[in-house]
Motif scaffolding. Structure first.
Motif, short mmCIF file in Angstrom:
data_model
loop_
_atom_site.label_atom_id
_atom_site.label_comp_id
_atom_site.label_asym_id
_atom_site.label_seq_id
_atom_site.Cartn_x
_atom_site.Cartn_y
_atom_site.Cartn_z
N SER A 3 -65.40 72.73 50.24
CA SER A 3 -63.99 72.52 49.92
C SER A 3 -63.80 72.55 48.41
O SER A 3 -62.91 71.92 47.87
N GLY A 4 -64.67 73.27 47.71
CA GLY A 4 -64.59 73.33 46.26
C GLY A 4 -63.51 74.27 45.76
O GLY A 4 -62.61 74.66 46.50
N SER A 5 -63.62 74.67 44.48
CA SER A 5 -62.53 75.37 43.85
C SER A 5 -62.91 76.67 43.14
O SER A 5 -62.04 77.40 42.71
N PHE A 6 -64.19 76.96 42.99
CA PHE A 6 -64.54 78.21 42.35
C PHE A 6 -65.62 78.90 43.17
O PHE A 6 -66.35 78.27 43.91
N PRO A 7 -65.71 80.25 43.05
CA PRO A 7 -66.67 80.99 43.87
C PRO A 7 -68.10 80.54 43.64
O PRO A 7 -68.47 80.14 42.54
N ALA A 19 -62.78 73.92 31.02
CA ALA A 19 -62.13 74.11 29.72
C ALA A 19 -60.62 74.27 29.89
O ALA A 19 -59.83 73.72 29.11
N ALA A 20 -60.22 75.02 30.91
CA ALA A 20 -58.79 75.26 31.15
C ALA A 20 -58.07 73.96 31.50
O ALA A 20 -56.97 73.70 31.01
N ASP A 21 -58.69 73.13 32.34
CA ASP A 21 -58.06 71.87 32.74
C ASP A 21 -57.89 70.93 31.54
O ASP A 21 -56.85 70.29 31.39
N ALA A 71 -61.35 62.68 37.19
CA ALA A 71 -60.42 62.73 38.33
C ALA A 71 -60.55 64.06 39.06
O ALA A 71 -60.57 64.11 40.30
N PHE A 72 -60.66 65.15 38.31
CA PHE A 72 -60.84 66.47 38.93
C PHE A 72 -62.19 66.56 39.64
O PHE A 72 -62.30 67.18 40.70
N LEU A 73 -63.19 65.93 39.04
CA LEU A 73 -64.51 65.92 39.66
C LEU A 73 -64.48 65.11 40.95
O LEU A 73 -65.08 65.49 41.97
N LEU A 74 -63.76 63.99 40.93
CA LEU A 74 -63.67 63.12 42.09
C LEU A 74 -63.05 63.84 43.29
O LEU A 74 -63.48 63.64 44.44
N PHE A 75 -62.08 64.69 43.04
CA PHE A 75 -61.40 65.40 44.13
C PHE A 75 -62.04 66.76 44.43
O PHE A 75 -61.43 67.60 45.09
N GLY A 76 -63.26 66.95 43.96
CA GLY A 76 -64.02 68.15 44.34
C GLY A 76 -63.52 69.43 43.74
O GLY A 76 -63.78 70.52 44.28
N LEU A 77 -62.84 69.35 42.59
CA LEU A 77 -62.27 70.56 41.99
C LEU A 77 -63.26 71.30 41.09
O LEU A 77 -62.92 72.33 40.52
N TYR A 78 -64.47 70.76 40.97
CA TYR A 78 -65.52 71.45 40.22
C TYR A 78 -66.71 71.75 41.12
O TYR A 78 -67.84 71.88 40.64
N GLU A 79 -66.46 71.85 42.40
CA GLU A 79 -67.51 72.21 43.36
C GLU A 79 -67.31 73.65 43.79
O GLU A 79 -66.18 74.15 43.85
N ILE A 94 -55.40 69.24 43.52
CA ILE A 94 -54.98 69.33 42.12
C ILE A 94 -53.89 68.31 41.83
O ILE A 94 -53.91 67.61 40.81
N ILE A 95 -52.91 68.23 42.73
CA ILE A 95 -51.81 67.27 42.56
C ILE A 95 -52.35 65.84 42.55
O ILE A 95 -51.94 65.01 41.73
N ALA A 96 -53.28 65.56 43.45
CA ALA A 96 -53.87 64.21 43.51
C ALA A 96 -54.65 63.90 42.23
O ALA A 96 -54.55 62.79 41.69
N ALA A 97 -55.42 64.86 41.74
CA ALA A 97 -56.21 64.64 40.53
C ALA A 97 -55.31 64.44 39.31
O ALA A 97 -55.57 63.56 38.48
N CYS A 98 -54.25 65.23 39.20
CA CYS A 98 -53.32 65.08 38.08
C CYS A 98 -52.59 63.74 38.16
O CYS A 98 -52.29 63.11 37.13
#
Length: 199
Positions: A3-7, A19-21, A71-79, A94-98
């Motif tokens: 359920s991550g965010s990058f290929p 870096a973008a975040d 916060a982004f790491l917690l919601f799996g956005l760097y997996e 993303i909304i939850a992390a922000c």
């Protein structure tokens, strides 16, 4: 399925996302701060910022950037994610992390002695950072996902009905009532006498 965010297998893209975040946070934070205090810049933006470039403020911004990334790491956005993962799932995270990150920014108005950063500034920070991150992540997701792995729209089925009698008409009506109705391209019959206006 991830359920991550990058290929998968792309450490460069991971660093790009991080870096973008962080960049989005800092740019939106500065923008909100300047707009909220635009009436206090009689001597220009440079002098205004120079007076507020204190060690305490720099540490607070650094801590917020760290908390934002956590916060982004917690919601799996760097997996790593599979290319078929849905954008809606990622957008919700993303909304939850922000939201969590913006909650950490509530410390700014609490410690501000000049009133330069108030509670409504946190709301503007959340709105700006959330919308910008969603837009940027959508673009990055599109650019970093191979074209061959993107979900393709299924071609609409085409149906050719054999016959033109009552059974053929019933099949036509049933076909057109199905969800995602196939396209009826025509009828084939050796009988030249058409028995219905629908055929």
């Amino acid at each position: 399925r991830s359920s991550g965010s990058f290929p998968r297998g792309s450490s460069f893209v991971l660093e790009l996302y991080r870096a973008a975040d962080t960049a989005v946070l800092l740019v939106v934070l500065l923008t909100v701060f300047l707009i909220q205090n635009s009436d206090q810049m009689a001597n220009g933006v440079g002098d205004f910022l120079r007076l507020r470039m204190t060690l305490t403020n720099v540490l607070l911004v650094g801590l917020l950037a760290f908390a934002w990334r956590q916060a982004f790491l917690l919601f799996g956005l760097y997996e790593a994610r599979d290319c078929g993962d849905r954008w809606r799932d990622e957008a919700e995270r993303i909304i939850a992390a922000c939201s969590l990150g913006a909650a950490c920014a509530l410390v700014f108005p609490l410690v501000s002695t000049s009133g330069s950063f108030e509670f409504d500034s946190v709301l503007y920070l959340w709105l700006g950072a959330t919308s910008t991150t969603l837009g940027l992540r959508f673009v990055l997701r599109h650019l970093t996902t191979p074209a061959s792995a993107r979900p393709r729209r299924k071609a609409r089925r085409q149906v050719l009905i054999v016959g033109s009698g009552p059974l053929a008409l019933r099949a036509y009506r049933q076909t057109c009532s199905e969800p995602g109705c196939p396209e009826v391209v025509g009828f084939v019959d050796t009988n030249n006498r058409i028995q219905s206006d629908e055929v």
